[in-house]
Design a protein around this motif. Sequence first.
Motif, PDB file in Angstrom:
ATOM      1  N   ALA A  84      18.202 -14.344 -32.917  1.00  0.00           N
ATOM      2  CA  ALA A  84      18.659 -12.984 -33.230  1.00  0.00           C
ATOM      3  C   ALA A  84      19.267 -12.315 -32.015  1.00  0.00           C
ATOM      4  CB  ALA A  84      17.489 -12.159 -33.764  1.00  0.00           C
ATOM      5  N   GLN A  85      18.674 -12.521 -30.846  1.00  0.00           N
ATOM      6  CA  GLN A  85      19.231 -11.940 -29.626  1.00  0.00           C
ATOM      7  C   GLN A  85      20.596 -12.535 -29.314  1.00  0.00           C
ATOM      8  OE1 GLN A  85      16.082 -12.698 -26.821  1.00  0.00           O
ATOM      9  NE2 GLN A  85      15.173 -10.680 -27.120  1.00  0.00           N
ATOM     10  N   ALA A  86      20.733 -13.834 -29.507  1.00  0.00           N
ATOM     11  CA  ALA A  86      22.044 -14.469 -29.291  1.00  0.00           C
ATOM     12  C   ALA A  86      23.076 -13.925 -30.275  1.00  0.00           C
ATOM     13  CB  ALA A  86      21.909 -15.988 -29.431  1.00  0.00           C
ATOM     14  N   ALA A  87      22.653 -13.697 -31.531  1.00  0.00           N
ATOM     15  CA  ALA A  87      23.572 -13.141 -32.531  1.00  0.00           C
ATOM     16  C   ALA A  87      23.975 -11.719 -32.166  1.00  0.00           C
ATOM     17  CB  ALA A  87      22.912 -13.178 -33.908  1.00  0.00           C
ATOM     18  N   LEU A  88      23.023 -10.938 -31.617  1.00  0.00           N
ATOM     19  CA  LEU A  88      23.351  -9.568 -31.213  1.00  0.00           C
ATOM     20  C   LEU A  88      24.366  -9.567 -30.075  1.00  0.00           C
ATOM     21  CD1 LEU A  88      22.669  -6.559 -31.655  1.00  0.00           C
ATOM     22  CD2 LEU A  88      20.965  -6.784 -29.848  1.00  0.00           C
ATOM     23  N   ARG A  89      24.168 -10.447 -29.101  1.00  0.00           N
ATOM     24  CA  ARG A  89      25.153 -10.550 -28.013  1.00  0.00           C
ATOM     25  C   ARG A  89      26.526 -10.957 -28.552  1.00  0.00           C
ATOM     26  NH1 ARG A  89      20.694 -13.021 -25.438  1.00  0.00           N
ATOM     27  NH2 ARG A  89      21.546 -15.094 -25.889  1.00  0.00           N
ATOM     28  N   GLU A  90      26.524 -11.894 -29.489  1.00  0.00           N
ATOM     29  CA  GLU A  90      27.787 -12.338 -30.084  1.00  0.00           C
ATOM     30  C   GLU A  90      28.459 -11.196 -30.850  1.00  0.00           C
ATOM     31  OE1 GLU A  90      29.423 -15.692 -33.275  1.00  0.00           O
ATOM     32  OE2 GLU A  90      27.297 -15.629 -32.711  1.00  0.00           O
ATOM     33  N   ALA A  91      27.657 -10.392 -31.559  1.00  0.00           N
ATOM     34  CA  ALA A  91      28.224  -9.261 -32.309  1.00  0.00           C
ATOM     35  C   ALA A  91      28.877  -8.252 -31.376  1.00  0.00           C
ATOM     36  CB  ALA A  91      27.119  -8.590 -33.127  1.00  0.00           C
ATOM     37  N   ILE A  92      28.220  -7.959 -30.250  1.00  0.00           N
ATOM     38  CA  ILE A  92      28.781  -6.994 -29.288  1.00  0.00           C
ATOM     39  C   ILE A  92      30.073  -7.539 -28.684  1.00  0.00           C
ATOM     40  CG2 ILE A  92      28.360  -5.843 -27.089  1.00  0.00           C
ATOM     41  CD1 ILE A  92      25.379  -5.783 -27.842  1.00  0.00           C
ATOM     42  N   ALA A 106      27.775 -11.535 -37.344  1.00  0.00           N
ATOM     43  CA  ALA A 106      26.767 -11.718 -36.299  1.00  0.00           C
ATOM     44  C   ALA A 106      25.723 -10.607 -36.338  1.00  0.00           C
ATOM     45  CB  ALA A 106      27.441 -11.765 -34.932  1.00  0.00           C
ATOM     46  N   ALA A 107      26.147  -9.391 -36.695  1.00  0.00           N
ATOM     47  CA  ALA A 107      25.182  -8.287 -36.799  1.00  0.00           C
ATOM     48  C   ALA A 107      24.167  -8.555 -37.909  1.00  0.00           C
ATOM     49  CB  ALA A 107      25.922  -6.977 -37.054  1.00  0.00           C
ATOM     50  N   ARG A 108      24.615  -9.138 -39.014  1.00  0.00           N
ATOM     51  CA  ARG A 108      23.668  -9.495 -40.081  1.00  0.00           C
ATOM     52  C   ARG A 108      22.666 -10.540 -39.585  1.00  0.00           C
ATOM     53  NH1 ARG A 108      28.393  -9.424 -43.391  1.00  0.00           N
ATOM     54  NH2 ARG A 108      28.448  -7.569 -44.720  1.00  0.00           N
ATOM     55  N   GLU A 109      23.164 -11.526 -38.842  1.00  0.00           N
ATOM     56  CA  GLU A 109      22.255 -12.538 -38.313  1.00  0.00           C
ATOM     57  C   GLU A 109      21.277 -11.926 -37.302  1.00  0.00           C
ATOM     58  OE1 GLU A 109      24.682 -15.586 -36.680  1.00  0.00           O
ATOM     59  OE2 GLU A 109      25.665 -16.087 -38.588  1.00  0.00           O
ATOM     60  N   ALA A 110      21.727 -10.965 -36.552  1.00  0.00           N
ATOM     61  CA  ALA A 110      20.866 -10.342 -35.548  1.00  0.00           C
ATOM     62  C   ALA A 110      19.728  -9.552 -36.180  1.00  0.00           C
ATOM     63  CB  ALA A 110      21.695  -9.427 -34.645  1.00  0.00           C
ATOM     64  N   GLN A 111      19.874  -9.179 -37.438  1.00  0.00           N
ATOM     65  CA  GLN A 111      18.811  -8.428 -38.111  1.00  0.00           C
ATOM     66  C   GLN A 111      17.621  -9.305 -38.487  1.00  0.00           C
ATOM     67  OE1 GLN A 111      21.155  -6.420 -41.245  1.00  0.00           O
ATOM     68  NE2 GLN A 111      20.593  -4.510 -40.212  1.00  0.00           N
ATOM     69  N   ALA A 112      17.689 -10.610 -38.194  1.00  0.00           N
ATOM     70  CA  ALA A 112      16.553 -11.498 -38.473  1.00  0.00           C
ATOM     71  C   ALA A 112      15.328 -11.099 -37.653  1.00  0.00           C
ATOM     72  CB  ALA A 112      16.939 -12.946 -38.174  1.00  0.00           C
ATOM     73  N   TRP A 113      15.545 -10.447 -36.528  1.00  0.00           N
ATOM     74  CA  TRP A 113      14.421  -9.940 -35.719  1.00  0.00           C
ATOM     75  C   TRP A 113      14.286  -8.447 -35.988  1.00  0.00           C
ATOM     76  CZ3 TRP A 113      14.321  -8.840 -29.813  1.00  0.00           C
ATOM     77  CH2 TRP A 113      12.988  -8.603 -29.415  1.00  0.00           C
ATOM     78  N   PRO A 114      13.220  -8.009 -36.645  1.00  0.00           N
ATOM     79  CA  PRO A 114      13.105  -6.604 -37.065  1.00  0.00           C
ATOM     80  C   PRO A 114      13.231  -5.594 -35.930  1.00  0.00           C
ATOM     81  CG  PRO A 114      11.426  -7.955 -38.128  1.00  0.00           C
ATOM     82  CD  PRO A 114      12.075  -8.823 -37.108  1.00  0.00           C
ATOM     83  N   ALA A 115      12.821  -5.972 -34.725  1.00  0.00           N
ATOM     84  CA  ALA A 115      12.846  -5.010 -33.618  1.00  0.00           C
ATOM     85  C   ALA A 115      14.259  -4.558 -33.272  1.00  0.00           C
ATOM     86  CB  ALA A 115      12.177  -5.622 -32.385  1.00  0.00           C
ATOM     87  N   GLN A 116      15.262  -5.383 -33.563  1.00  0.00           N
ATOM     88  CA  GLN A 116      16.637  -5.014 -33.227  1.00  0.00           C
ATOM     89  C   GLN A 116      17.511  -4.873 -34.474  1.00  0.00           C
ATOM     90  OE1 GLN A 116      17.913  -8.266 -30.712  1.00  0.00           O
ATOM     91  NE2 GLN A 116      18.711  -9.419 -32.442  1.00  0.00           N
ATOM     92  N   ALA A 117      16.889  -4.828 -35.648  1.00  0.00           N
ATOM     93  CA  ALA A 117      17.663  -4.767 -36.892  1.00  0.00           C
ATOM     94  C   ALA A 117      18.509  -3.499 -36.964  1.00  0.00           C
ATOM     95  CB  ALA A 117      16.720  -4.853 -38.091  1.00  0.00           C
TER      96      ALA A 117
END
Length: 396
Positions: A84-92, A106-117
């Motif tokens: 999820a963190q890698a997906a968040l970096r990719e989204a940015i 990538a933002a949808r994939e990053a939501q797999a970790w609730p803390a950064q959804a």
Amino acid sequence: MRLLFWVALLFGGAVGLALFTQFNQSNVVLFYPPYRVELSLNLALALLLLVFFVLWTLFSAARHLSEMPRRAAAYRERKRMSGAQAALREAIENLFAGRFARAERAAREAQAWPAQAQTAALIGARAAHRMQESERRDKWMEQVTDPEREQARLVSMAELLVDARDAEGALETIAQLQAQGGRQIHVQRIALRAHQHLKNWSEVLRLARALEKRNALHPVLALRLKQMACEAMLEERRQDAEALQDFWRTLSADERRAVRIAEPAARYFAALGKQDEARKIVEEALKVNWDARLVQRYAECAAPGQALPLIQQAEKWLVQHPADADLYYTLGVLCLGEQLWGKAQSNFERALKYADTAQQVRLRVRSHLALGRLFEETDRLEEAQRHYRESAMLAA
């Protein structure tokens, strides 16, 4: 040094253990009727160590086996968090690179970790907005419900609404933000853009002044915005002399001297019969900014039969600007109003002499027309017709 210490300690222990076993003649006797077991003390100690090691190994293996489900779950959680963190970096990165569809995925994939959804939802909203998907943008924003992220949601929403030309919605969002105590410079910039879209010029002027004081706007941009606001507000008051005067008093000295503010102000004051105010405005502005528009506007600042002080002032300016065609034209108009025929003619002719650039064709047309009227007033009709023809040819 530490390795040397441990090596010395190991060898010392080995030597001590060898000496202990060599000179130790003790025995250990175990009675379990009807059995009797006799062992040397050295063997008994070795057996005890062996039993301890076996038991410790068995207990450790049992403990590790019992913890395997928890460790497997923790491993899966770490793997999901890392993905999820890698997906968040990719989204940015994709958002900044302009690859908005990839950023949203990538933002949808990053939501797999609730803390950064919810953080990922803010990125997804911006990506959807850039693709002009307003419904999807709003759905992303609806996912941001954490009170700690409320300010980020409101600021982002206000910025996106202004970008979408929904200025009223942006101001409503900013009102919610300010009700919570938000007074950031960035929010004021967004509000400035919204009021500019709605042509709320009083607010544009106020915000431009505030941001300029805090060095949050480039000086050129701040001046341009203030000029636009002042031009519009002057035009709104052009029929009311009192309102025009009250607004003029609220402007700073620098604002009054700006050409794009002083020129229309002088025009409106002169049209309302306030020639003295118009004259002061033009003279103060010309001290700082010598501009052809202000120079030509000076001709309108003379009340009928009271142009002599303005003529004297214009002649003083000629000392500093001896080749200014606009100044000669203005002086000719003032002299024409006072029926100083010869002086007016010479000034118009000098205006034609110095108006030799392509940008001054209009000034040449006006000078020929003025000379035509002058000669017509003094009964020199042939010369008047010649200048009328010249003006017509230039205008064509």
